[in-house]
Design a protein around this motif. Structure first.
Motif, PDB file in Angstrom:
ATOM      1  N   THR A 178      17.152   4.000   3.269  1.00 20.29           N
ATOM      2  CA  THR A 178      18.510   3.507   3.003  1.00 20.29           C
ATOM      3  C   THR A 178      19.477   3.916   4.108  1.00 20.29           C
ATOM      4  N   ILE A 179      19.349   5.148   4.573  1.00 17.76           N
ATOM      5  CA  ILE A 179      20.224   5.635   5.644  1.00 17.76           C
ATOM      6  C   ILE A 179      20.011   4.836   6.920  1.00 17.76           C
ATOM      7  N   VAL A 180      18.756   4.633   7.292  1.00 19.50           N
ATOM      8  CA  VAL A 180      18.463   3.876   8.513  1.00 19.50           C
ATOM      9  C   VAL A 180      18.987   2.447   8.401  1.00 19.50           C
ATOM     10  N   ASN A 181      18.846   1.863   7.218  1.00 26.29           N
ATOM     11  CA  ASN A 181      19.286   0.465   7.093  1.00 26.29           C
ATOM     12  C   ASN A 181      20.804   0.318   7.064  1.00 26.29           C
ATOM     13  N   LYS A 182      21.523   1.427   6.931  1.00 27.85           N
ATOM     14  CA  LYS A 182      22.975   1.359   7.115  1.00 27.85           C
ATOM     15  C   LYS A 182      23.297   1.018   8.572  1.00 27.85           C
ATOM     16  N   ILE A 183      22.389   1.398   9.465  1.00 22.67           N
ATOM     17  CA  ILE A 183      22.539   1.055  10.880  1.00 22.67           C
ATOM     18  C   ILE A 183      22.036  -0.361  11.143  1.00 22.67           C
ATOM     19  N   LEU A 184      20.823  -0.650  10.645  1.00 21.32           N
ATOM     20  CA  LEU A 184      20.146  -1.895  10.996  1.00 21.32           C
ATOM     21  C   LEU A 184      20.655  -3.100  10.220  1.00 21.32           C
ATOM     22  N   ASN A 185      21.024  -2.866   8.957  1.00 21.92           N
ATOM     23  CA  ASN A 185      21.463  -3.965   8.079  1.00 21.92           C
ATOM     24  C   ASN A 185      20.434  -5.094   8.034  1.00 21.92           C
ATOM     25  N   ALA A 186      19.163  -4.722   7.955  1.00 22.47           N
ATOM     26  CA  ALA A 186      18.084  -5.720   7.906  1.00 22.47           C
ATOM     27  C   ALA A 186      18.029  -6.383   6.545  1.00 22.47           C
ATOM     28  N   SER A 187      17.782  -7.664   6.526  1.00 22.47           N
ATOM     29  CA  SER A 187      17.686  -8.405   5.266  1.00 22.47           C
ATOM     30  C   SER A 187      16.339  -8.177   4.590  1.00 22.47           C
ATOM     31  N   ARG A 188      15.330  -7.787   5.368  1.00 22.69           N
ATOM     32  CA  ARG A 188      13.994  -7.544   4.817  1.00 22.69           C
ATOM     33  C   ARG A 188      13.532  -6.147   5.223  1.00 22.69           C
ATOM     34  N   ILE A 189      13.135  -5.353   4.233  1.00 20.71           N
ATOM     35  CA  ILE A 189      12.623  -4.005   4.486  1.00 20.71           C
ATOM     36  C   ILE A 189      11.202  -3.931   3.931  1.00 20.71           C
ATOM     37  N   VAL A 190      10.258  -3.547   4.781  1.00 24.94           N
ATOM     38  CA  VAL A 190       8.843  -3.507   4.389  1.00 24.94           C
ATOM     39  C   VAL A 190       8.266  -2.130   4.685  1.00 24.94           C
ATOM     40  N   LEU A 191       7.719  -1.492   3.663  1.00 24.48           N
ATOM     41  CA  LEU A 191       6.992  -0.237   3.816  1.00 24.48           C
ATOM     42  C   LEU A 191       5.508  -0.572   3.791  1.00 24.48           C
ATOM     43  N   SER A 192       4.825  -0.356   4.912  1.00 22.61           N
ATOM     44  CA  SER A 192       3.424  -0.762   5.018  1.00 22.61           C
ATOM     45  C   SER A 192       2.491   0.420   4.784  1.00 22.61           C
ATOM     46  N   ILE A 193       1.438   0.184   4.031  1.00 22.63           N
ATOM     47  CA  ILE A 193       0.377   1.164   3.831  1.00 22.63           C
ATOM     48  C   ILE A 193      -0.957   0.435   3.920  1.00 22.63           C
ATOM     49  N   GLU A 194      -2.035   1.198   4.094  1.00 22.06           N
ATOM     50  CA  GLU A 194      -3.360   0.577   4.142  1.00 22.06           C
ATOM     51  C   GLU A 194      -4.012   0.561   2.765  1.00 22.06           C
ATOM     52  N   GLU A 195      -5.004  -0.280   2.626  1.00 27.31           N
ATOM     53  CA  GLU A 195      -5.742  -0.433   1.373  1.00 27.31           C
ATOM     54  C   GLU A 195      -6.269   0.906   0.872  1.00 27.31           C
ATOM     55  N   GLN A 196      -6.724   1.753   1.792  1.00 31.67           N
ATOM     56  CA  GLN A 196      -7.291   3.044   1.392  1.00 31.67           C
ATOM     57  C   GLN A 196      -6.244   3.982   0.769  1.00 31.67           C
ATOM     58  N   ASN A 197      -4.965   3.649   0.948  1.00 31.15           N
ATOM     59  CA  ASN A 197      -3.891   4.473   0.385  1.00 31.15           C
ATOM     60  C   ASN A 197      -3.112   3.749  -0.706  1.00 31.15           C
ATOM     61  N   LYS A 198      -3.707   2.744  -1.310  1.00 25.27           N
ATOM     62  CA  LYS A 198      -2.975   1.942  -2.287  1.00 25.27           C
ATOM     63  C   LYS A 198      -2.632   2.717  -3.556  1.00 25.27           C
ATOM     64  N   ASP A 199      -3.209   3.917  -3.739  1.00 24.27           N
ATOM     65  CA  ASP A 199      -2.804   4.755  -4.873  1.00 24.27           C
ATOM     66  C   ASP A 199      -1.332   5.149  -4.767  1.00 24.27           C
ATOM     67  N   LEU A 200      -0.762   5.025  -3.556  1.00 24.92           N
ATOM     68  CA  LEU A 200       0.664   5.315  -3.384  1.00 24.92           C
ATOM     69  C   LEU A 200       1.546   4.325  -4.137  1.00 24.92           C
ATOM     70  N   LEU A 201       1.008   3.177  -4.474  1.00 25.42           N
ATOM     71  CA  LEU A 201       1.794   2.191  -5.234  1.00 25.42           C
ATOM     72  C   LEU A 201       2.296   2.793  -6.543  1.00 25.42           C
ATOM     73  N   ASP A 202       1.453   3.615  -7.177  1.00 16.73           N
ATOM     74  CA  ASP A 202       1.864   4.272  -8.424  1.00 16.73           C
ATOM     75  C   ASP A 202       2.976   5.302  -8.160  1.00 16.73           C
ATOM     76  N   VAL A 203       2.930   5.933  -6.988  1.00 14.49           N
ATOM     77  CA  VAL A 203       3.964   6.913  -6.610  1.00 14.49           C
ATOM     78  C   VAL A 203       5.277   6.197  -6.322  1.00 14.49           C
ATOM     79  N   PHE A 204       5.200   5.047  -5.661  1.00 16.80           N
ATOM     80  CA  PHE A 204       6.399   4.305  -5.271  1.00 16.80           C
ATOM     81  C   PHE A 204       7.059   3.568  -6.436  1.00 16.80           C
TER      82      PHE A 204
END
Length: 427
Positions: A178-204
């Motif tokens: 959120t802090i970084v996007n105050k600078i960038l003001n991007a319309s699309r924000i994507v957090l990328s992870i790999e399939e082997q770490n998809k357990d992070l979906l439950d954390v997110f």
């Protein structure tokens, strides 16, 4: 190969640990792309934790701060991991833990310019390995950013430093976005992870359900090396193939490593400069594996000692970073830097180097569509001026070419030394 993934699974289960700080910290003045920082302290001077000890010099540079309180012991040449010498500030830890009193302010009221200034003051650089000064990357110069990608695709074998950061420091990561996007003001924000770490979906998931974060998209990408490379990641997320020499910013895209975004949170929300990072300890010869939060400047020898090793056994090698893009350690007094992601121990293997057989495999796997065998050929023949004819500067040193080479041609050695020769010629 299965053992590699097994070790990655094992380190993912290990919570972040802290080790005692070393008696001596070695702070390289070149922990970033660009001009070395310039010392602003003198030998014998007492400093506090977080105090600036070297100022970024020129446009492309970054500040260096004291990771502990202590006395400046020396300023001069000291070996880096691969043996080359560079200027470092040696800080003798006094173990008093005296911290500089840092000013605080309301994050919500900060302007983009004020945030960039805090990032610059904190000496933040890309923690994915490139070590590009972050305040330069976020200075948009009138460009409109459409897509902001947070790179959590930790594709190198063994490494789980980014994974554990995203898992255990999730709240800080999302606030950092959120802090970084105050600078960038991007319309699309994507957090990328790999399939082997998809357990992070439950954390997110609980965070993505909050109104302030529901515009963040998580994209799960295939387990593919080098998926985390900037241009490869941009293609996977946006479908765009950036022309050679074009900056992502010029195409409306900014990519930042997850660790970098976390460092931005610390700098802006807590006013703490970049003085520590998470490092994965792993490899078949490591007595302990896990993820350590260590002070920048910690000697590799100190980390080995924390793992029960007094040095490198004759039959072993140590790698600083990942097994593909990391550096073989020839001097364990060399320190962890802002871009160091791992300390890995492996059993030595004898490699018999043979001549290139022109099979073209290195060309097939190169994510930048280069001709690695030409780098080796021209370097070996000392035709250094010919290296850029084949776009050596565009090589990201992912080592996929050397991994696939059936003749074990020293491609990466020729690439790294070739770039050094280019720098010497240009200077």
């Amino acid at each position: 190969m299965m053992h590699i993934f097994s070790m990655k699974r094992d380190t993912k289960k290990k919570s972040i640990e802290k080790i005692d700080n070393a008696p001596l910290l070695y702070l390289s003045l070149s922990q970033h792309i660009g001009k070395p920082a310039e010392p602003v302290v003198a030998i014998g001077e007492q400093v506090k934790k977080y105090q600036i000890i070297a100022q970024g010099a020129g446009v492309m540079s970054a500040n260096i701060h004291a990771p502990v309180s202590g006395i400046i012991q020396s300023i001069g040449k000291h070996p880096q991991a691969e043996g080359s010498m560079t200027d470092m500030i040696v800080l003798a830890n006094d173990f008093r833990y005296e911290e500089l009193v840092l000013p605080s302010d309301d994050v919500a009221g900060l302007t983009p310019e004020q945030i960039i200034a805090l990032i610059k003051d904190a000496g933040i650089v890309g923690e994915g390995g490139a070590q590009f000064p972050t305040h330069i990357k976020y200075t948009l110069q009138g460009h409109k950013i459409d897509t902001f990608i947070i790179n959590g695709t930790e594709c190198e074998p063994y490494l789980t430093a980014d994974y554990i950061l995203m898992k255990e420091y999730t709240s800080q990561l999302f606030e950092g976005i959120t802090i970084v996007n105050k600078i960038l003001n991007a319309s699309r924000i994507v957090l990328s992870i790999e399939e082997q770490n998809k357990d992070l979906l439950d954390v997110f998931r609980p965070f993505l359900a909050k109104t302030e974060y529901n515009h963040i998209q998580v994209k799960v990408l295939p387990n593919q090396y080098p998926q985390g490379g900037e241009l490869q990641l941009i293609k996977s997320v946006t479908g765009k193939v950036l022309p050679r020499g074009v900056l992502p910013r010029d195409e409306g895209i900014i990519v930042s490593n997850a660790g970098t975004v976390y460092a931005v949170y610390k700098a802006v929300a807590e006013r703490k400069p970049l003085t520590e990072r998470i490092v994965t300890i792993s490899g078949e010869e490591s007595k302990r594996i896990g993820n350590l939060e260590v002070a920048i400047g910690t000697p590799i020898s100190h980390i080995l000692q924390s793992q029960g090793l007094s040095g490198i056994p004759d039959e072993d090698i140590v790698v600083l970073g990942g097994p593909m893009m990391g550096k073989n350690v020839v001097d364990t007094s060399a320190p962890v830097t802002k871009g160091s992601s791992g300390v890995l121990l492996f059993r030595k293997k004898e490699i018999k180097r043979n001549n290139c057989i022109s099979c073209g495999y290195c060309v097939d796997v190169c994510p930048m569509h280069l001709m690695p065998m030409k780098f080796e050929e021209n370097y070996r023949k000392e035709k250094y001026s010919q290296l850029e004819k084949y776009s050596l500067s565009l090589c990201i040193e992912c080592a996929a070419c050397e991994y696939i080479c059936p003749s074990d041609v020293p491609l990466i050695e020729s690439i790294k030394k070739g770039k050094q020769k280019q720098r010497e010629i240009n200077n």
